[in-house]
Design a protein around this motif. Structure first.
Motif, short mmCIF file in Angstrom:
data_model
loop_
_atom_site.label_atom_id
_atom_site.label_comp_id
_atom_site.label_asym_id
_atom_site.label_seq_id
_atom_site.Cartn_x
_atom_site.Cartn_y
_atom_site.Cartn_z
N THR A 1 -0.47 -42.48 8.71
CA THR A 1 0.46 -42.16 8.75
C THR A 1 0.67 -42.74 8.92
OG1 THR A 1 2.12 -40.09 8.43
CG2 THR A 1 -0.31 -40.11 9.33
N GLN B 1 5.84 -41.04 3.25
CA GLN B 1 6.17 -40.38 4.89
C GLN B 1 7.88 -40.58 5.22
OE1 GLN B 1 3.32 -41.43 6.90
NE2 GLN B 1 1.91 -41.88 5.24
N VAL C 1 5.10 -33.69 7.37
CA VAL C 1 3.57 -34.74 7.58
C VAL C 1 2.00 -34.40 8.41
CG1 VAL C 1 2.61 -36.90 8.26
CG2 VAL C 1 4.52 -37.22 7.05
#
Length: 168
Positions: free
Chosen positions: A36, A79, A84
């Motif tokens: 990420t 993303q 996230v």
């Protein structure tokens, strides 16, 4: 695709699974790898603190590698936004629970107790009924001959139709 509701797990299911890798080295440091990028809400900090708390290892010993290289990094979802951080709040503790289970499996015979009597904290695995029975996590990894101890966890977002979406 824009929608003005977000952050209930059932809405994030379409993102797909999240893969987290936790590696404990013989010096007790932890390498946390998850694919990420920092999107602004503190994802990097969230990841390190989640791992630290779940494993009982100080955050200073957590090395976080955020990578998006599709050739070398684990699988992740899209993303976007602070989802996230919310999704990692589920995936990283789940991965850490697998690591704890492995550590307890290794520690039980060394400490001469059953796994249900074990807990972890301050970089150690210890007996809840006799805190003098303790083994450092780094030493445990060395004694077990598993150098380093690596756990890969695929977190599937559950299909749960509950929660109230936040409306902007």
């Amino acid at each position: 695709s824009f929608h003005n509701e977000w952050h209930t797990l059932w809405q994030e299911k379409r993102r797909g699974p999240i893969t987290v890798v936790i590696k404990i080295d013989t010096d007790g440091t932890v390498l946390l790898t998850a694919p990420t990028i920092e999107t602004g809400p503190g994802t990097n900090s969230v990841a390190a603190y989640l791992c630290s708390e779940a494993l009982g290892i100080p955050v200073q010993k957590i090395r976080w590698i955020a990578t998006t290289d599709t050739d070398t990094s684990p699988k992740d979802q899209v993303q976007t936004d602070s989802a996230v951080a919310i999704l990692f709040s589920e995936a990283i503790p789940a991965a850490a629970r697998e690591v704890r289970k492995r550590l307890f499996t290794l520690a039980a015979p060394i400490l001469g107790v059953t796994q249900d009597r074990l807990d972890r904290g301050e970089e150690r695995v210890y007996d809840l009924q006799d805190v003098a029975r303790v083994v450092c996590i780094a030493e445990l990894v060395r004694l077990a001959g598993i150098v380093p101890l690596i756990t890969l966890h695929n977190y599937e977002i559950p299909v749960v139709d509950k929660g109230t979406p936040f409306r902007a």
